[in-house]
Design an enzyme around this catalytic site. Sequence first.
Site, PDB file in Angstrom:
ATOM      1  N   PHE A  15     -69.421   8.486 -15.362  1.00 41.61           N
ATOM      2  CA  PHE A  15     -68.454   7.392 -15.470  1.00 41.61           C
ATOM      3  C   PHE A  15     -67.555   7.497 -16.708  1.00 41.61           C
ATOM      4  CE2 PHE A  15     -72.402   5.686 -13.518  1.00 41.61           C
ATOM      5  CZ  PHE A  15     -71.965   5.737 -12.206  1.00 41.61           C
ATOM      6  N   GLY A  17     -64.940   9.679 -16.703  1.00 39.11           N
ATOM      7  CA  GLY A  17     -63.624  10.102 -16.223  1.00 39.11           C
ATOM      8  C   GLY A  17     -63.429  11.605 -16.201  1.00 39.11           C
ATOM      9  N   THR A  19     -63.993  13.906 -13.777  1.00 41.70           N
ATOM     10  CA  THR A  19     -63.341  14.400 -12.566  1.00 41.70           C
ATOM     11  C   THR A  19     -61.876  13.966 -12.534  1.00 41.70           C
ATOM     12  OG1 THR A  19     -65.428  14.445 -11.369  1.00 41.70           O
ATOM     13  CG2 THR A  19     -63.416  14.412 -10.043  1.00 41.70           C
ATOM     14  N   GLU A  91     -68.401  19.351 -11.362  1.00 41.09           N
ATOM     15  CA  GLU A  91     -69.876  19.311 -11.390  1.00 41.09           C
ATOM     16  C   GLU A  91     -70.455  20.696 -11.660  1.00 41.09           C
ATOM     17  OE1 GLU A  91     -71.183  16.503 -11.576  1.00 41.09           O
ATOM     18  OE2 GLU A  91     -69.990  15.086 -10.419  1.00 41.09           O
TER      19      GLU A  91
END
Length: 192
Positions: A15, A17, A19, A91
């Site tokens: 969470f 940011g 990506t 990822e």
Amino acid sequence: MNHEGFLEVITGPMFAGKTTELIKRVERQIFAKRKAALFKPSIDTRYSEDHVVAHNGLRYEAYIVPTTEEGVKKIVDLTKEEGYEVIGIDEVQFFHPSIVEALNELADEGVYVIASGLNLDFKGEPFDVTRELLVRADNVVYLTAVCTVCGRPATRSQRLIDGKPAPKDSPVILVGGRESYEARCRLHHEVI
């Protein structure tokens, strides 16, 4: 390719940011008329099977590749065959350790490589792939999230099971979103 290669790593907790930042950086290169592609691990099917998708809904078409050595080879082969000048890997922590050398070599060969990955697992331990890429990177973008407990900058990903911290002996890899994780600061990150 008429430019020097570069290895950039975007890291931080869930969470933060990562990506979104990855997509933004790849899109900027495309606007500059550079040939670019995104890759994501086949185990990450949270929001889409054929797009990299941020928690905020931002999405971008991507190659889906296995996290194995063969998947890493596919990234290298597609980059060379298609003549990509810029590649983004989302990822990255889920991939086989051979991705470290593969991305480093692509950068040495003139590709602008942007890898996005978690800094720490839910126990607060570094992901080996991310750590190895960080020390080889030409640039590191370290993002923080907001602690869901106190609102301070969060650097850790808290895994939750039924609203409680996951036991330390839980599997390291569990792909999930808000139903399984929260961003936490050092003080409020719990490992039981």
